[in-house]
Motif scaffolding. Structure first.
Motif, PDB file in Angstrom:
ATOM      1  N   GLU A   1      12.168  17.815 -22.757  1.00  0.00           N
ATOM      2  CA  GLU A   1      12.590  18.120 -21.242  1.00  0.00           C
ATOM      3  C   GLU A   1      13.912  17.635 -21.111  1.00  0.00           C
ATOM      4  N   LYS A   2      14.308  16.201 -21.576  1.00  0.00           N
ATOM      5  CA  LYS A   2      15.620  15.677 -21.666  1.00  0.00           C
ATOM      6  C   LYS A   2      16.714  16.596 -22.381  1.00  0.00           C
ATOM      7  N   ASP A   3      16.132  17.099 -23.646  1.00  0.00           N
ATOM      8  CA  ASP A   3      16.963  17.831 -24.454  1.00  0.00           C
ATOM      9  C   ASP A   3      17.253  19.179 -23.512  1.00  0.00           C
ATOM     10  N   VAL A   4      16.483  19.750 -23.098  1.00  0.00           N
ATOM     11  CA  VAL A   4      16.735  21.156 -22.446  1.00  0.00           C
ATOM     12  C   VAL A   4      17.533  21.023 -20.958  1.00  0.00           C
ATOM     13  N   SER A   5      17.370  19.723 -20.425  1.00  0.00           N
ATOM     14  CA  SER A   5      18.102  19.431 -19.468  1.00  0.00           C
ATOM     15  C   SER A   5      19.605  19.425 -19.535  1.00  0.00           C
ATOM     16  N   PHE A   6      20.065  18.699 -20.776  1.00  0.00           N
ATOM     17  CA  PHE A   6      21.085  18.790 -21.387  1.00  0.00           C
ATOM     18  C   PHE A   6      21.747  20.187 -21.717  1.00  0.00           C
ATOM     19  N   LEU A   7      20.932  20.830 -22.592  1.00  0.00           N
ATOM     20  CA  LEU A   7      21.490  22.361 -22.866  1.00  0.00           C
ATOM     21  C   LEU A   7      21.702  23.052 -21.497  1.00  0.00           C
ATOM     22  N   TYR A   8      21.039  22.885 -20.613  1.00  0.00           N
ATOM     23  CA  TYR A   8      20.988  23.479 -19.153  1.00  0.00           C
ATOM     24  C   TYR A   8      22.543  23.353 -18.596  1.00  0.00           C
ATOM     25  N   LYS A   9      22.616  21.784 -18.614  1.00  0.00           N
ATOM     26  CA  LYS A   9      23.905  21.245 -17.954  1.00  0.00           C
ATOM     27  C   LYS A   9      25.037  21.807 -18.658  1.00  0.00           C
ATOM     28  N   CYS A  10      24.984  22.289 -19.998  1.00  0.00           N
ATOM     29  CA  CYS A  10      26.111  22.938 -20.969  1.00  0.00           C
ATOM     30  C   CYS A  10      26.030  24.387 -20.574  1.00  0.00           C
ATOM     31  N   GLN A  11      25.062  24.960 -19.765  1.00  0.00           N
ATOM     32  CA  GLN A  11      24.817  26.300 -19.319  1.00  0.00           C
ATOM     33  C   GLN A  11      24.731  27.209 -20.720  1.00  0.00           C
ATOM     34  N   LEU A  12      23.863  26.799 -21.487  1.00  0.00           N
ATOM     35  CA  LEU A  12      23.521  27.436 -22.813  1.00  0.00           C
ATOM     36  C   LEU A  12      22.089  27.876 -22.717  1.00  0.00           C
ATOM     37  N   ILE A  13      21.862  29.095 -23.652  1.00  0.00           N
ATOM     38  CA  ILE A  13      20.577  29.700 -23.689  1.00  0.00           C
ATOM     39  C   ILE A  13      20.314  30.378 -24.958  1.00  0.00           C
ATOM     40  N   ASP A  14      19.020  30.974 -25.351  1.00  0.00           N
ATOM     41  CA  ASP A  14      18.734  31.396 -26.342  1.00  0.00           C
ATOM     42  C   ASP A  14      18.395  30.474 -27.302  1.00  0.00           C
ATOM     43  N   TYR A  15      18.333  29.148 -27.107  1.00  0.00           N
ATOM     44  CA  TYR A  15      18.022  28.254 -28.042  1.00  0.00           C
ATOM     45  C   TYR A  15      16.578  28.440 -28.639  1.00  0.00           C
TER      46      TYR A  15
ATOM     47  N   TYR B   1      15.848  30.406 -18.248  1.00  0.00           N
ATOM     48  CA  TYR B   1      15.339  30.067 -19.784  1.00  0.00           C
ATOM     49  C   TYR B   1      15.181  28.654 -19.770  1.00  0.00           C
ATOM     50  N   LYS B   2      15.795  27.645 -18.859  1.00  0.00           N
ATOM     51  CA  LYS B   2      15.178  26.184 -19.201  1.00  0.00           C
ATOM     52  C   LYS B   2      13.681  26.282 -18.689  1.00  0.00           C
ATOM     53  N   ASP B   3      13.623  26.685 -17.513  1.00  0.00           N
ATOM     54  CA  ASP B   3      12.070  26.522 -16.895  1.00  0.00           C
ATOM     55  C   ASP B   3      10.987  27.386 -17.760  1.00  0.00           C
ATOM     56  N   ARG B   4      11.265  28.538 -18.167  1.00  0.00           N
ATOM     57  CA  ARG B   4      10.385  29.266 -18.922  1.00  0.00           C
ATOM     58  C   ARG B   4      10.165  28.618 -20.328  1.00  0.00           C
ATOM     59  N   PHE B   5      11.119  28.087 -21.000  1.00  0.00           N
ATOM     60  CA  PHE B   5      10.968  27.153 -22.132  1.00  0.00           C
ATOM     61  C   PHE B   5      10.099  25.895 -22.158  1.00  0.00           C
ATOM     62  N   LEU B   6      10.188  25.213 -20.828  1.00  0.00           N
ATOM     63  CA  LEU B   6       9.485  24.034 -20.667  1.00  0.00           C
ATOM     64  C   LEU B   6       8.087  24.452 -20.330  1.00  0.00           C
ATOM     65  N   ARG B   7       7.849  25.414 -19.526  1.00  0.00           N
ATOM     66  CA  ARG B   7       6.603  26.138 -19.297  1.00  0.00           C
ATOM     67  C   ARG B   7       5.698  26.076 -20.409  1.00  0.00           C
ATOM     68  N   PHE B   8       6.400  26.787 -21.644  1.00  0.00           N
ATOM     69  CA  PHE B   8       5.712  27.159 -22.900  1.00  0.00           C
ATOM     70  C   PHE B   8       5.610  25.766 -23.528  1.00  0.00           C
ATOM     71  N   THR B   9       6.490  25.052 -23.370  1.00  0.00           N
ATOM     72  CA  THR B   9       6.204  23.699 -24.123  1.00  0.00           C
ATOM     73  C   THR B   9       5.124  22.877 -23.641  1.00  0.00           C
ATOM     74  N   ARG B  10       4.996  22.945 -22.409  1.00  0.00           N
ATOM     75  CA  ARG B  10       3.640  22.298 -21.766  1.00  0.00           C
ATOM     76  C   ARG B  10       2.307  22.986 -22.173  1.00  0.00           C
ATOM     77  N   LYS B  11       2.525  24.254 -22.447  1.00  0.00           N
ATOM     78  CA  LYS B  11       1.307  25.159 -22.753  1.00  0.00           C
ATOM     79  C   LYS B  11       0.905  24.849 -24.231  1.00  0.00           C
ATOM     80  N   ILE B  12       1.953  24.735 -25.312  1.00  0.00           N
ATOM     81  CA  ILE B  12       1.557  24.458 -26.522  1.00  0.00           C
ATOM     82  C   ILE B  12       1.278  23.055 -26.926  1.00  0.00           C
ATOM     83  N   LEU B  13       1.681  22.173 -25.832  1.00  0.00           N
ATOM     84  CA  LEU B  13       1.238  20.967 -25.928  1.00  0.00           C
ATOM     85  C   LEU B  13      -0.095  20.763 -25.210  1.00  0.00           C
ATOM     86  N   ASP B  14      -0.463  21.569 -24.588  1.00  0.00           N
ATOM     87  CA  ASP B  14      -1.868  21.407 -23.878  1.00  0.00           C
ATOM     88  C   ASP B  14      -1.661  20.341 -22.762  1.00  0.00           C
ATOM     89  N   LEU B  15      -0.483  20.322 -21.968  1.00  0.00           N
ATOM     90  CA  LEU B  15      -0.158  19.199 -20.829  1.00  0.00           C
ATOM     91  C   LEU B  15      -0.311  20.147 -19.542  1.00  0.00           C
TER      92      LEU B  15
END
Length: 249
Positions: free
Chosen positions: A130-144, A227-241
């Motif tokens: 979540e912290k990593d993705v927030s950093f990438l969002y701050k840099c306005q990056l996608i497609d990771y 992109y950030k929000d979808r990525f994190l939703r999927f991360t929660r899903k695969i971590l069963d969180l």
């Protein structure tokens, strides 16, 4: 060890993006040693002036770290649904197909469903991502992508290698053993993070929606917030969180 680093060509636009974020990236990686964002060790430009050709290369840490013979399955995960399946239905029972292909999101949900890591590490791993993705969002990056490699430790040892030495990593969250099968290890990281949401990317997304006659098509290319929000939703899903984090909020 040749498996410890990767040399990869990138576009001039990606090279410029890395130059633009270099100071922020360097500070972030120093301040966050447990970050799963790929460590880039160098950016090089090779030019052939007589031919008018220039090649941009990055040298970066290999998230996997093992040769193909020890990789059971490998995944490139973005959290998207559209065009994120590699195998046909009949291939899921074929160990060779599972081993040789780089699988995607829908393949992961079919074959693995969740990351089988110890319960006590799941929320900590999510917080790092979540912290990593927030950093990438701050840099306005996608497609990771979240790159995931399932390594057969036993097979590696059977070839006379020492797991203890190979799995000595600075970041304990980049390599976590399976909680269900002690033969397996998950090596993971966030890769390919040098794309910006350009006009071209926006047009690419809209063209796919038009071609598929679906305004809600879940294409890979999206604006940084989505992109950030979808990525994190999927991360929660695969971590069963999903349930636990929803309740805690």
């Amino acid at each position: 060890d040749l498996n410890r680093v990767i040399i990869k060509s990138i576009s001039a636009e990606e090279a410029q993006t890395f130059t633009d974020i270099l100071e922020d990236y360097t500070n972030y990686m120093i301040e966050n040693p447990n970050s799963l964002i790929t460590r880039i060790y160098g950016l090089y430009k090779i030019s052939w002036e007589s031919l008018g050709i220039a090649l941009n290369l990055i040298v970066m840490k290999n998230v996997c770290g093992f040769s193909a013979e020890f990789i059971e399955r490998k995944f490139d995960l973005k959290g998207s649904q559209y065009d994120r399946k590699v195998l046909k239905e009949g291939d899921y029972n074929n160990p060779q197909k599972l081993k040789e292909k780089t699988l995607k999101d829908l393949d992961f949900l079919k074959t693995e469903k969740t990351l089988k890591i110890p319960e006590e590490k799941k929320e900590l791993l999510y917080m790092i991502i979540e912290k990593d993705v927030s950093f990438l969002y701050k840099c306005q990056l996608i497609d990771y992508s979240f790159a995931l490699f399932i390594i057969n430790k036993k097979l590696y040892e059977d070839h006379g290698n020492s797991i203890s030495s190979h799995f000595t990593v600075i970041n304990p969250y980049g390599s976590i053993g399976s909680a269900e099968d002690d033969r397996l290890q998950y090596n993971m990281g966030i890769i390919d993070f040098l794309q910006r949401y350009t006009l071209q990317k926006k047009m690419e997304k809209n063209i796919k929606k038009i071609v598929n006659l679906n305004t809600k098509l879940d294409t890979s290319s999206q604006d940084p917030t989505f992109y950030k929000d979808r990525f994190l939703r999927f991360t929660r899903k695969i971590l069963d969180l999903e349930d636990r984090l929803t309740i805690s909020k």
